[in-house]
Design a protein around this motif. Structure first.
Motif, PDB file in Angstrom:
ATOM      1  N   GLU A 128       0.785  -1.236   0.000  1.00  0.00           N
ATOM      2  CA  GLU A 128       0.000   0.000   0.000  1.00  0.00           C
ATOM      3  C   GLU A 128       0.815   1.283   0.000  1.00  0.00           C
ATOM      4  OE1 GLU A 128      -3.012  -0.326   3.016  1.00  0.00           O
ATOM      5  OE2 GLU A 128      -3.663  -2.280   2.269  1.00  0.00           O
ATOM      6  N   HIS A 129       2.119   1.175  -0.151  1.00  0.00           N
ATOM      7  CA  HIS A 129       2.937   2.386  -0.112  1.00  0.00           C
ATOM      8  C   HIS A 129       3.361   2.830  -1.507  1.00  0.00           C
ATOM      9  CE1 HIS A 129       3.936   1.355   4.287  1.00  0.00           C
ATOM     10  NE2 HIS A 129       3.149   2.405   4.270  1.00  0.00           N
ATOM     11  N   LYS A 162      -4.084   6.903   3.748  1.00  0.00           N
ATOM     12  CA  LYS A 162      -4.527   5.765   4.568  1.00  0.00           C
ATOM     13  C   LYS A 162      -5.999   5.412   4.350  1.00  0.00           C
ATOM     14  CE  LYS A 162      -3.852   2.563   7.718  1.00  0.00           C
ATOM     15  NZ  LYS A 162      -5.168   1.916   7.793  1.00  0.00           N
ATOM     16  N   THR A 181      -6.338   3.732   0.977  1.00  0.00           N
ATOM     17  CA  THR A 181      -5.927   2.319   0.899  1.00  0.00           C
ATOM     18  C   THR A 181      -6.875   1.424   1.689  1.00  0.00           C
ATOM     19  OG1 THR A 181      -4.401   2.589   2.753  1.00  0.00           O
ATOM     20  CG2 THR A 181      -3.499   2.840   0.539  1.00  0.00           C
ATOM     21  N   ARG A 203      -1.506  -5.963   5.494  1.00  0.00           N
ATOM     22  CA  ARG A 203      -1.456  -4.692   4.781  1.00  0.00           C
ATOM     23  C   ARG A 203      -0.185  -3.989   5.238  1.00  0.00           C
ATOM     24  NH1 ARG A 203      -6.638  -1.425   5.881  1.00  0.00           N
ATOM     25  NH2 ARG A 203      -5.522  -0.119   4.388  1.00  0.00           N
ATOM     26  N   THR A 204       0.548  -3.448   4.269  1.00  0.00           N
ATOM     27  CA  THR A 204       1.849  -2.872   4.631  1.00  0.00           C
ATOM     28  C   THR A 204       1.707  -1.576   5.414  1.00  0.00           C
ATOM     29  OG1 THR A 204       1.971  -1.813   2.459  1.00  0.00           O
ATOM     30  CG2 THR A 204       3.094  -3.930   2.720  1.00  0.00           C
ATOM     31  N   THR A 205       0.483  -1.084   5.546  1.00  0.00           N
ATOM     32  CA  THR A 205       0.268   0.133   6.328  1.00  0.00           C
ATOM     33  C   THR A 205      -0.032  -0.161   7.794  1.00  0.00           C
ATOM     34  OG1 THR A 205      -2.002   0.036   5.505  1.00  0.00           O
ATOM     35  CG2 THR A 205      -0.516   1.577   4.423  1.00  0.00           C
ATOM     36  N   TYR A 233       5.320  -1.846  10.151  1.00  0.00           N
ATOM     37  CA  TYR A 233       6.322  -0.809  10.392  1.00  0.00           C
ATOM     38  C   TYR A 233       7.374  -1.319  11.377  1.00  0.00           C
ATOM     39  CZ  TYR A 233       3.886   2.917   7.866  1.00  0.00           C
ATOM     40  OH  TYR A 233       3.329   3.694   6.878  1.00  0.00           O
ATOM     41  N   TRP A 287       5.172   8.697   1.468  1.00  0.00           N
ATOM     42  CA  TRP A 287       4.196   7.650   1.784  1.00  0.00           C
ATOM     43  C   TRP A 287       4.889   6.287   1.805  1.00  0.00           C
ATOM     44  CZ3 TRP A 287       0.316   6.690   4.447  1.00  0.00           C
ATOM     45  CH2 TRP A 287      -0.563   5.633   4.205  1.00  0.00           C
TER      46      TRP A 287
END
Length: 516
Positions: free
Chosen positions: A53-54, A70, A73, A96-98, A103, A216
């Motif tokens: 998602e980045h 955010k 996505t 989800r990579t968000t 992180y 982002w």
RNA sequence: GGCGGCGUAGCUCAGCUGGUUAGAGCACGGCACUCAUAAUGCCGGGGUCGGCGGUUCAAGUCCGCCCGCCGCUACCA
């Protein structure tokens, strides 16, 4: 087994901006079938899919939609959940990579690689077109007679540098080659393995792994203004979902992954960069990366401009989910490219599924319903012909296991269909309809033999066609607890009532003038 | 250009370390059956195994050359 065998299988994370199409459905389906097969075979399975998602494109698409990245996505990643749901995908997690957990994993991995001395700060240069606000590869640019260099859109480009962190990939060449040599099954198919090895042998450059030109993404720890560039962000998802950096996490037992399923376009990232990152961080690399092929549609390349992108939801609506799942894995040798056409889809559905398999079940169980008041008989003395068919059915599990282990889905299905064909041949030879009056006991044995063969087929084909095979097992009166592969060893007792069967697969009329 | 792969019945492809009359599925033709979703089964036609030349007692199966096709040859997520 005191400690159940474990299997970890992943799809790529799909770029959230994309509209899900047959290609996404295919990759995910292959993983699903593999995961379901291993579960039924007694493995503890962790099956992961998710979204990437980045990146600048997402940032821009969100802005164009008048949304913050955010929430944007949050919305579009639903497209991929919907696809998984429509395809009956049995994933255990959706990453989800968000997410905060991702992180944390990225930061931890970054620090490990940094501590290992494989990251350094430098400048990343590229041909930048101000007009397009985009970087281009040198091969995409052309030099005009007057000496100016133009990008593919005709916009002038200039060499622009930005500060970037680099991964010392060049230092990993020999260790990667040694790794491939020690793990001959790491990359499949073999032709892809050769390509990767040849690529690595040709010499590796260091890899730019951060950007300052957009925000982002996952911030680089201790380096303001830098976000991680795609590789170190996206690939990391596979360990994030396994609990990294918490190596006491229950899911960390699943690492290293048994199988990363990828399209051939992203093989290099998985087969070169990813093991190098992991080895640098002191983490075991995955066991296998399989690069499958692409689908064309009616003989043509799928593209937005041609307007021939196949929407999986539409195919499911027209032909049904299980026939679609079956088609994708039966039609072409897994790994090769293939063509999706209405004609071929209809042929597989009508002939393989409805005529050969569905009708086999129908003629067997319909006979029991009509002539034996729905009481499935028990076998009497088995003859040579009965035993031959049963032996072939029982031989299917080891055969299919071996094919699944190398992701030869088409071959696994072919071996099952050999039993289907043999069963049709058997029923014609034994002609139970003639035995009805002449020898009812013998007739019972024949029908039981067929039912037991069908039971094997239904149980073993559950991974590919979960809904249809559940129906068939219902029709055979097989208890829900007796549907895993271990149950294959316990013969169908017979002597129990079975319902009046309904056809398993509905044929579709082949409309002329459609397709190639 | 470099590296790798492929070219076998009309179509899609199997054919491992060379060894009796080259196989499967689909398509096609004939026959049988009529329990079944007009389904199924049996039999059959059809191939100079891309071309040429080698190695060998023996070559789709190894070697060389040629023709044709394809993939890879790094920063798009």
């Amino acid at each position: 087994m005191a400690d159940a065998a474990r299997t970890y299988v992943t799809t790529p994370i799909y770029y959230v901006n994309d509209v899900p199409h047959i290609g996404h459905a295919y990759t995910t389906l292959a993983c699903d079938v593999f995961a379901r097969f291993m579960r039924l075979d007694g493995h503890e399975v962790f099956f992961l899919t998710g979204t990437d998602e980045h990146g600048q494109k997402v940032d821009k698409a969100a802005a164009a939609a008048g949304m913050a990245p955010k929430p944007f996505t949050d919305k579009v990643s639903e497209n991929f959940r919907a696809l998984a749901s429509a395809m009956d995908i049995s994933n255990d997690d959706f990453i989800r990579t968000t997410e905060p957990r991702h992180y944390r994993a990225c930061e931890a991995l970054w620090r490990r690689i940094h501590d290992a001395g494989d990251l350094y700060l430098g400048d990343y240069g590229g041909w930048y077109a101000v007009r397009d606000e985009a970087f281009y590869r040198e091969s995409e640019t052309t030099v005009q007679p007057d000496g100016t260099r133009l990008g593919p859109t005709g916009a002038p480009v200039e060499w622009v540098k930005e500060p970037s962190w680099f991964f010392r990939l060049s230092a990993w060449q020999d260790r990667l080659l040694a790794f491939y040599a020690a793990n001959p099954d790491f990359i499949a198919p073999e032709s892809r393995r050769n390509e990767v090895i040849s690529f690595v042998k040709s010499g590796l450059e260091d890899l730019s792994v951060s950007r300052t030109s957009f925000t982002w993404g996952v911030p680089v720890p201790g380096s303001d203004g830098h976000v991680m560039y795609v590789w170190l962000d996206a690939l990391t998802n596979y360990i994030t979902a396994a609990g990294y950096p918490d190596e006491a996490h229950p899911r960390w037992r699943f690492w290293p992954a048994d199988l990363h399923m990828v399209g051939k376009d992203i093989l290099r990232f998985h087969a070169v960069y990813w093991p190098a990152f992991l080895m640098s961080a002191g983490i075991a690399p995955p066991k296998r990366v399989f690069a499958h092929g692409w689908w064309t549609v009616e003989g043509q390349k799928m593209s937005k401009s041609l307007g021939n992108v196949v929407d999986p939801h539409a195919v499911i609506g027209e032909f049904g989910l299980d026939p679609f799942r079956f088609f994708l894995l039966r039609e072409i040798p897994f790994g090769a490219d293939g063509d999706f056409s209405r004609r071929a889809m209809i042929r597989r559905l009508n002939i393989d599924l409805a005529n050969e398999f569905g009708n086999l079940a129908q003629r067997t169980l319909g006979f029991v319903a009509r002539n034996l008041d729905g009481m499935l008989p028990s076998p009497d003395v088995l003859g040579g012909d009965d035993e031959a068919l049963l032996a072939q059915a029982k031989g299917l599990l080891p055969l299919m296991r071996a094919e699944m282990r190398r992701q030869a889905f088409h071959a696994a299905l072919e071996s099952a269909w050999q039993v289907v064909r043999e069963a049709n041949s058997y029923i014609d030879r034994q002609a139970p309809w003639k035995l009805r009056k002449a020898d009812p006991v013998r007739m019972g044995t024949v029908l039981w033999t067929l039912a037991e063969t069908l039971r094997h087929l239904a149980i073993l084909l559950q991974p590919v066609m979960p809904r249809s095979m559940a129906r068939l097992l219902d029709q055979l009166g097989v208890d829900a607890r007796d549907r895993d592969f271990a149950a294959l060893a316990r013969p169908l007792p017979g002597g129990h009532a079975v319902p009046t069967p309904e056809p398993l697969f509905r044929k579709v009329e082949d409309k002329e003038g459609q397709g190639a």
